[in-house]
Design an enzyme around this catalytic site. Structure first.
Site, mmCIF file in Angstrom:
data_model
loop_
_atom_site.group_PDB
_atom_site.id
_atom_site.type_symbol
_atom_site.label_atom_id
_atom_site.label_comp_id
_atom_site.label_asym_id
_atom_site.label_seq_id
_atom_site.Cartn_x
_atom_site.Cartn_y
_atom_site.Cartn_z
ATOM 1 N N TYR A 14 30.716 29.679 43.955
ATOM 2 C CA TYR A 14 31.724 29.551 43.519
ATOM 3 C C TYR A 14 32.752 28.579 44.144
ATOM 4 C CZ TYR A 14 35.269 29.664 39.684
ATOM 5 O OH TYR A 14 36.276 29.439 38.704
ATOM 6 N N GLN A 39 46.631 36.782 48.371
ATOM 7 C CA GLN A 39 47.840 36.502 47.589
ATOM 8 C C GLN A 39 47.395 35.040 46.945
ATOM 9 O OE1 GLN A 39 51.164 35.781 50.300
ATOM 10 N NE2 GLN A 39 50.146 34.399 51.503
ATOM 11 N N ARG A 73 36.877 40.713 35.374
ATOM 12 C CA ARG A 73 38.050 39.961 35.604
ATOM 13 C C ARG A 73 39.239 40.995 35.738
ATOM 14 N NH1 ARG A 73 37.866 33.723 34.106
ATOM 15 N NH2 ARG A 73 36.083 34.568 32.561
ATOM 16 N N PHE A 129 41.281 45.969 33.109
ATOM 17 C CA PHE A 129 42.570 46.744 33.048
ATOM 18 C C PHE A 129 42.789 47.194 31.394
ATOM 19 C CE2 PHE A 129 44.604 45.995 37.235
ATOM 20 C CZ PHE A 129 43.426 46.712 38.174
#
Ligand code: NAD
Ligand code: UDP
Length: 320
Positions: free
Chosen positions: A150, A281, A191, A196
């Site tokens: 990717y 990060q 993702r 979540f």
């Protein structure tokens, strides 16, 4: 050559995907003729079914690794699986989609003299040693890891865009998109935001990879689409790359806590191994986008999450 119509003819590759479907919708609502090309690898007709009755919308099943002959004025090249689960499913095809796809769409743009925009990614920065990331940073990317198909595919696509620009004077626009979320994300694409929310709504454990201290900056889809369109319509000398994303940075643990609070879920947190090369990060510096596009994201994480939660709560998977 333009047709009798004054409408712009715009090709969106990957138009049946998450971002592509929102883009097709916006372009149509602004009076354009939209041609959506998709091979439905990760996209679905459900995302664009509501657009099909519009006579100014056209859908073709097409894989961008093969040439495409159409007459258009602008091209948004979004075709490429974007979630790690999907792009790692067939890594060779992922690289082909980015590289052969770019060559084919740039060739098309050259033939019909169209302006062309590439959906690049913050992944070109890899695991960044510069924080926040500015466009002048060249990145820290593993060329042989599981994310490389990717990351390197997208980097090579950027190279091709700039070579076509220099060599053939093509009008190009390169957007480096940071994590974007919202309705029509694939519920199983792995993702973090979709995972979540789906886990919280189903009362399943929330899967934190590593210690959850890694950070991401989440942009709501509406803001992102606005940024892409501003970039396409920007002055001729603006080629990018331009970072598009929301600079508000959160740890993955903070995101999990927010989703639990907003859904009122009883889900517990479970910790899973951190996938290799997972960036520690990520935060965009968006000064360039502010300056040359007059763009700044407006939707706060809580507001965007509320809309995404409503979508995933919908009985039909939440057609938005
Ligand atoms: P998505 O998976 O929902 O959409 C990608 C679309 O491309 C799908 O409809 C898929 O079927 C199609 N596609 C894949 N391979 C194809 C091929 N060979 N030929 C034709 N169509 C093909 O992902 P998304 O989040 O909507 O991402 C869209 C673009 O934006 C991608 O290029 C991605 O790399 C880029 N991007 C997205 C994000 C994000 O956070 N969503 C971040 C950075 C970059
Ligand atoms: N992640 C996580 N749990 C999940 C899915 C993802 O902790 O169920 C983490 C993942 O390891 C990464 C971050 O969330 O650090 C964002 O992952 P995503 O796949 O959404 O995007 P990307 O890594 O490409 O930014």
């Amino acid at each position: 050559m333009r047709t009798y119509s004054t409408r712009k003819r715009i090709l969106v590759t990957g138009g049946a995907g998450f971002l592509g479907s929102h883009l097709c919708e916006r372009l149509l609502s602004e009076g354009n003729d939209v041609l959506c090309a998709d091979n439905f690898f990760t996209g679905t007709k459900d995302n664009i079914a509501h657009l099909l009755p519009d006579p100014h919308f056209e859908l073709i099943r097409h894989d961008v690794t093969f040439p495409l002959f159409v007459e258009v004025d602008e091209i948004y090249n979004l075709a490429c699986p974007a979630s790690p689960v999907h792009y790692q499913f067939d890594p060779v095809q992922t690289t082909k989609t980015s590289v052969h796809g770019a060559i084919n769409m740039l060739g098309l743009a050259k033939r019909v003299k169209a302006k062309i925009l590439q959906a690049s990614t913050s992944e070109v920065y890899g695991d960044p040693t510069v924080h926040p990331q500015t466009e002048s940073y060249w990145g820290n990317v593993n060329p042989i890891g599981i994310r490389s198909c990717y990351d390197e595919g997208k980097r090579c696509a950027e190279t091709l865009f700039f070579d076509y620009h220099r060599q053939y004077k093509l009008q190009i626009k390169v957007a480096r998109i940071f994590n974007t979320y919202g309705p029509r994300m694939h519920p199983n694409d792995g993702r973090v935001v979709s995972n979540f929310i789906v886990q919280a709504l189903q009362g399943e454990p929330i899967t934190i990879y590593g210690e959850g201290k890694q950070t991401r900056s989440f942009c709501y889809v509406e803001d992102l689409i606005d940024g892409l369109m501003r970039l396409m319509n920007s002055a001729d000398d603006v080629t990018g790359p331009v970072n598009l994303g929301n600079p508000n940075e959160f740890t993955i643990l903070q995101l999990a806590q927010k989703v639990i609070a907003m859904t009122g879920s009883k889900s517990e947190l479970v910790y899973r191994p951190l996938p290799s090369d997972d960036p520690t990060q990520r935060q965009p510096n968006i000064e360039l986008a502010k300056r040359v596009l007059g763009w700044t994201p407006r939707v706060a994480l809580e507001d965007g999450l509320a809309k995404a939660i409503a979508y995933f709560s919908g009985s039909n998977g939440g057609a938005a």
